[in-house]
Design a protein around this motif. Structure first.
Motif, PDB file in Angstrom:
ATOM      1  N   VAL A 113       5.580   1.384  -5.911  1.00 35.97           N
ATOM      2  CA  VAL A 113       5.864   0.355  -4.903  1.00 35.97           C
ATOM      3  C   VAL A 113       7.277   0.435  -4.328  1.00 35.97           C
ATOM      4  O   VAL A 113       7.490   0.220  -3.134  1.00 35.97           O
ATOM      5  N   GLN A 114       8.261   0.802  -5.161  1.00 34.40           N
ATOM      6  CA  GLN A 114       9.651   0.818  -4.688  1.00 34.40           C
ATOM      7  C   GLN A 114       9.923   1.962  -3.709  1.00 34.40           C
ATOM      8  O   GLN A 114      10.926   1.963  -3.012  1.00 34.40           O
ATOM      9  N   GLN A 123       6.243  -5.019   8.529  1.00 32.66           N
ATOM     10  CA  GLN A 123       5.087  -5.288   9.396  1.00 32.66           C
ATOM     11  C   GLN A 123       4.028  -6.140   8.696  1.00 32.66           C
ATOM     12  O   GLN A 123       2.980  -6.430   9.277  1.00 32.66           O
ATOM     13  N   ASN A 124       4.308  -6.505   7.432  1.00 31.28           N
ATOM     14  CA  ASN A 124       3.378  -7.339   6.661  1.00 31.28           C
ATOM     15  C   ASN A 124       1.970  -6.714   6.584  1.00 31.28           C
ATOM     16  O   ASN A 124       0.955  -7.402   6.742  1.00 31.28           O
ATOM     17  N   CYS A 125       1.933  -5.407   6.354  1.00 31.50           N
ATOM     18  CA  CYS A 125       0.647  -4.694   6.294  1.00 31.50           C
ATOM     19  C   CYS A 125      -0.156  -5.098   5.058  1.00 31.50           C
ATOM     20  O   CYS A 125       0.405  -5.471   4.028  1.00 31.50           O
ATOM     21  N   LYS A 126      -1.456  -4.975   5.187  1.00 36.23           N
ATOM     22  CA  LYS A 126      -2.326  -5.197   4.026  1.00 36.23           C
ATOM     23  C   LYS A 126      -2.365  -3.923   3.187  1.00 36.23           C
ATOM     24  O   LYS A 126      -2.366  -2.809   3.727  1.00 36.23           O
ATOM     25  N   VAL A 127      -2.408  -4.124   1.872  1.00 33.85           N
ATOM     26  CA  VAL A 127      -2.478  -2.993   0.946  1.00 33.85           C
ATOM     27  C   VAL A 127      -3.593  -3.246  -0.061  1.00 33.85           C
ATOM     28  O   VAL A 127      -3.701  -4.349  -0.613  1.00 33.85           O
ATOM     29  N   ILE A 128      -4.414  -2.227  -0.286  1.00 33.63           N
ATOM     30  CA  ILE A 128      -5.383  -2.297  -1.389  1.00 33.63           C
ATOM     31  C   ILE A 128      -4.862  -1.369  -2.471  1.00 33.63           C
ATOM     32  O   ILE A 128      -4.647  -0.173  -2.225  1.00 33.63           O
ATOM     33  N   TYR A 129      -4.633  -1.933  -3.650  1.00 33.12           N
ATOM     34  CA  TYR A 129      -4.149  -1.123  -4.778  1.00 33.12           C
ATOM     35  C   TYR A 129      -5.247  -1.064  -5.840  1.00 33.12           C
ATOM     36  O   TYR A 129      -5.854  -2.080  -6.166  1.00 33.12           O
ATOM     37  N   VAL A 130      -5.483   0.120  -6.365  1.00 28.85           N
ATOM     38  CA  VAL A 130      -6.471   0.270  -7.432  1.00 28.85           C
ATOM     39  C   VAL A 130      -5.794   0.845  -8.659  1.00 28.85           C
ATOM     40  O   VAL A 130      -5.064   1.837  -8.572  1.00 28.85           O
ATOM     41  N   ALA A 131      -6.040   0.214  -9.790  1.00 29.95           N
ATOM     42  CA  ALA A 131      -5.463   0.661 -11.058  1.00 29.95           C
ATOM     43  C   ALA A 131      -6.586   1.051 -12.017  1.00 29.95           C
ATOM     44  O   ALA A 131      -7.636   0.404 -12.053  1.00 29.95           O
ATOM     45  N   ARG A 132      -6.332   2.082 -12.790  1.00 27.80           N
ATOM     46  CA  ARG A 132      -7.322   2.579 -13.764  1.00 27.80           C
ATOM     47  C   ARG A 132      -6.665   2.629 -15.139  1.00 27.80           C
ATOM     48  O   ARG A 132      -5.477   2.927 -15.248  1.00 27.80           O
ATOM     49  N   ASN A 133      -7.419   2.378 -16.173  1.00 25.07           N
ATOM     50  CA  ASN A 133      -6.810   2.375 -17.511  1.00 25.07           C
ATOM     51  C   ASN A 133      -6.137   3.714 -17.808  1.00 25.07           C
ATOM     52  O   ASN A 133      -6.593   4.773 -17.377  1.00 25.07           O
ATOM     53  N   ALA A 134      -5.044   3.624 -18.540  1.00 25.66           N
ATOM     54  CA  ALA A 134      -4.155   4.778 -18.741  1.00 25.66           C
ATOM     55  C   ALA A 134      -4.854   5.991 -19.350  1.00 25.66           C
ATOM     56  O   ALA A 134      -4.622   7.129 -18.931  1.00 25.66           O
ATOM     57  N   LYS A 187       4.232 -11.106  -3.745  1.00 26.23           N
ATOM     58  CA  LYS A 187       5.143 -11.210  -2.595  1.00 26.23           C
ATOM     59  C   LYS A 187       4.553 -10.673  -1.298  1.00 26.23           C
ATOM     60  O   LYS A 187       5.032 -10.962  -0.223  1.00 26.23           O
ATOM     61  N   HIS A 188       3.539  -9.823  -1.420  1.00 28.39           N
ATOM     62  CA  HIS A 188       2.988  -9.153  -0.238  1.00 28.39           C
ATOM     63  C   HIS A 188       1.479  -9.327  -0.173  1.00 28.39           C
ATOM     64  O   HIS A 188       0.857  -9.812  -1.108  1.00 28.39           O
ATOM     65  N   ARG A 189       0.908  -8.858   0.937  1.00 28.60           N
ATOM     66  CA  ARG A 189      -0.554  -8.952   1.092  1.00 28.60           C
ATOM     67  C   ARG A 189      -1.212  -7.760   0.393  1.00 28.60           C
ATOM     68  O   ARG A 189      -1.547  -6.752   1.014  1.00 28.60           O
ATOM     69  N   ILE A 190      -1.337  -7.883  -0.914  1.00 32.56           N
ATOM     70  CA  ILE A 190      -1.876  -6.799  -1.732  1.00 32.56           C
ATOM     71  C   ILE A 190      -3.125  -7.280  -2.473  1.00 32.56           C
ATOM     72  O   ILE A 190      -3.088  -8.308  -3.157  1.00 32.56           O
ATOM     73  N   LEU A 191      -4.211  -6.544  -2.305  1.00 27.42           N
ATOM     74  CA  LEU A 191      -5.419  -6.794  -3.095  1.00 27.42           C
ATOM     75  C   LEU A 191      -5.374  -5.803  -4.254  1.00 27.42           C
ATOM     76  O   LEU A 191      -5.399  -4.595  -4.053  1.00 27.42           O
ATOM     77  N   TYR A 192      -5.288  -6.335  -5.473  1.00 27.45           N
ATOM     78  CA  TYR A 192      -5.139  -5.488  -6.666  1.00 27.45           C
ATOM     79  C   TYR A 192      -6.499  -5.400  -7.360  1.00 27.45           C
ATOM     80  O   TYR A 192      -7.023  -6.398  -7.828  1.00 27.45           O
TER      81      TYR A 192
END
Length: 297
Positions: A113-114, A123-134, A187-192
């Motif tokens: 993210v950084q 621009q306040n963009c939408k983000v879709i983030y996908v996480a998978r188990n380590a 803080k942002h428009r993120i779908l996790y």
């Protein structure tokens, strides 16, 4: 002959030397307000999410989703490879492909993210983030390194576990990645989203994406999206399975790009000792977060 990538660092995060060489351009990338960013750690369900999003945007029209390969439909923001054999990207940064695209664009990234270009937040963009188990993520990443000659040599399985645990792999530490994005979602428009949830109940997770994208489809279209984004269908889809391009780079005979798409495959790889060591280290690294992953269904 493709030479395996050498690595460099940007703010302590391991990236390929090629990406480091164009970092200023990446950082200064100009996002547009209607851009959608699909962000993941590598091998966490990126292509699956891309195909799902495209199916939604094309209202379940399979033909439209096969208009081009996934690499061309959704440019890979930071990717750059100084190798003329790697069509469609050749020696130009993929950003050029993104910049030439009409809006609305869907862009893919593996950046923590950084390191995401600040224009996406401005621009306040939408983000879709996908996480998978380590553990499953690590297994998939290891096999991906074996077949993808544009990545550094993974070494032995034992060595790769070590690299993964210390974060000395491309795109940096998995732990920092999933935690950083988890924090940013407030803080942002993120779908996790979680890979394991997508496996267990694809329809439910697709509905979350629909809501996030403010799209509406009927049950018939939804069923079509669920069907066409299943692992079995996507594995056979040349527009999604990376068999159409990068033939000089990806050797699917070593390990297919779409290998298993399963939850719990780590059990076939970790020894008891490796698992114990990994779990102890994991507990320490994840002590400071509310994030919880499932390693089996």
């Amino acid at each position: 002959m493709v030479l395996r990538s050498e690595t460099g660092e940007v703010e302590g995060v391991t990236l390929t030397k090629s990406i480091c060489s164009i970092w200023d351009q990446v950082w200064n990338f100009q996002a547009r307000p209607d851009d959608l960013l699909i962000a993941t750690y590598a091998k966490a369900g990126t292509t699956w999410t891309q195909e799902t999003v495209d199916m939604i945007q094309q209202n379940g029209d399979v033909e439209k989703c096969r208009r081009a390969t996934i690499a061309k439909r959704h440019p890979f923001l930071e990717w750059f490879i100084e190798d003329p054999l790697s069509t469609p990207y050749s020696e130009k940064p993929v950003m050029d492909l993104a910049e030439a695209m009409p809006s609305p664009r869907t862009i893919k990234t593996h950046l923590p993210v950084q390191l995401v270009p600040p224009s996406f937040w401005k621009q306040n963009c939408k983000v879709i983030y996908v996480a998978r188990n380590a553990k499953d993520n690590l297994v998939s990443y290891y096999h991906f390194h074996r077949m993808n000659k544009a990545l550094p040599d993974p070494g032995t399985w034992e060595e790769f576990i070590e690299k993964f645990m210390t974060g000395k792999v491309l795109w940096g530490s998995w732990y920092d990645h999933v935690k950083g994005w988890w924090k940013a979602k407030d803080k942002h428009r993120i779908l996790y989203l979680f890979y394991e949830d997508m496996k267990e109940n694809p329809e439910q997770e697709i509905q979350k994406i629909l809501k996030f994208l403010e799209k509406d489809v009927n049950q018939e279209v939804l069923n079509k999206i669920v069907h066409n984004t299943s692992f079995e269908i996507m594995k056979e889809n040349p527009m999604a399975n990376y068999t159409r391009e990068f033939q000089a780079i990806m050797d699917h005979s070593i390990s297919p790009f779409m290998r298993k798409g399963a939850v719990g495959d780590w059990k076939n790889h970790f020894t008891v000792a490796q698992n114990k060591k990994f779990d102890e280290d994991y507990k320490k690294k994840m002590a400071d977060t509310s994030l919880v992953f499932r390693t089996e269904l």
